[in-house]
Design a protein around this motif. Structure first.
Motif, short mmCIF file in Angstrom:
data_model
loop_
_atom_site.label_atom_id
_atom_site.label_comp_id
_atom_site.label_asym_id
_atom_site.label_seq_id
_atom_site.Cartn_x
_atom_site.Cartn_y
_atom_site.Cartn_z
N UNK A 33 30.16 34.04 37.39
CA UNK A 33 31.50 33.85 36.82
C UNK A 33 32.57 34.10 37.87
N UNK A 34 32.38 35.11 38.69
CA UNK A 34 33.34 35.38 39.77
C UNK A 34 33.39 34.22 40.76
N UNK A 84 39.31 20.93 32.48
CA UNK A 84 38.80 20.74 33.84
C UNK A 84 38.17 22.03 34.37
N UNK A 85 38.77 23.17 34.06
CA UNK A 85 38.20 24.45 34.49
C UNK A 85 36.86 24.69 33.79
N UNK A 107 32.91 25.17 35.34
CA UNK A 107 31.93 26.19 34.96
C UNK A 107 30.64 25.53 34.47
N UNK A 108 30.77 24.59 33.57
CA UNK A 108 29.62 23.94 32.96
C UNK A 108 28.76 23.21 33.99
N UNK A 153 39.63 26.36 22.26
CA UNK A 153 40.54 27.02 23.19
C UNK A 153 39.87 27.29 24.53
N UNK A 154 38.61 27.68 24.51
CA UNK A 154 37.89 27.99 25.75
C UNK A 154 37.56 26.73 26.54
N UNK A 155 37.16 25.68 25.85
CA UNK A 155 36.73 24.45 26.54
C UNK A 155 37.86 23.47 26.79
#
Length: 179
Positions: free
Chosen positions: A48-49, A71-72, A76-77, A114-116
């Motif tokens: 995650x970092x 996009x963020x 991650x995905x 909200x997260x995705x």
């Protein structure tokens, strides 16, 4: 102190953009939870970092995009797919897989949206289409693996985070244990 000895300079303090700090504070717990479904905690934390490190290096481009949150999340995905084995989940797309994992971790459709960075209606559609199958609308022999039917195939670290199954879910004769 002799003239040849120089004091060690302090490490530079990096001033991160306030928008990044806010984004980090909001998204880090969810990104870590998602990574934690795929890695042990220490690896999930490092992963995650690393993702947030990649995000800050292209922050100006990211915030200038049409949907920075999406996009963020996609960063991650995509990185997760390259660094971790996926869980045995039947899904139709990377986003569908991500939604199923977040749902299993207890995220609501609104929180997942909200997260995705996706529309809540899209998240509800993806969770609803899966939920209908997992609640037994298909005969046991025809149903593909889904969260409520295949929990015993999931790693213990994610099984322990799943919400209890509703008591009305019917398990076939060969599936006597809900977990």
């Amino acid at each position: 102190m002799s003239p040849t000895q120089q004091p060690t300079p302090a490490s530079p303090v990096l001033a991160l953009p306030p928008a990044f700090e806010a984004f980090y504070a909001l998204q880090y717990p969810s990104y870590l939870a998602f990574a934690g479904a795929h890695f042990p905690l220490a690896e999930a934390t490092a992963f995650t970092s690393t993702v947030f490190g990649a995000l800050i290096t292209r922050w100006d481009t990211l915030v200038g995009s049409f949907n920075p949150t999406a996009d963020a999340w996609d960063c991650l995905s995509l990185r997760l797919r390259h660094h971790a084995p996926l869980l045995p989940i039947l899904s139709q797309s990377p986003l569908h897989y991500d939604v199923l994992v977040l749902t299993a971790l207890g995220y609501t459709a609104a929180a997942t949206a909200a997260v995705t960075g996706r529309e809540p209606s899209k998240i509800r559609y993806l969770t609803h289409s899966t939920t209908a199958r997992s609640l037994g609308s298909l005969p046991d022999e025809a149903a593909p693996p889904s969260w409520s039917r295949s929990r015993h195939h999931l790693p213990p670290r994610i099984r322990s985070r799943l919400r209890p199954e509703p008591s009305h879910v019917h398990h076939g004769a060969d599936q006597t244990s809900p977990v």
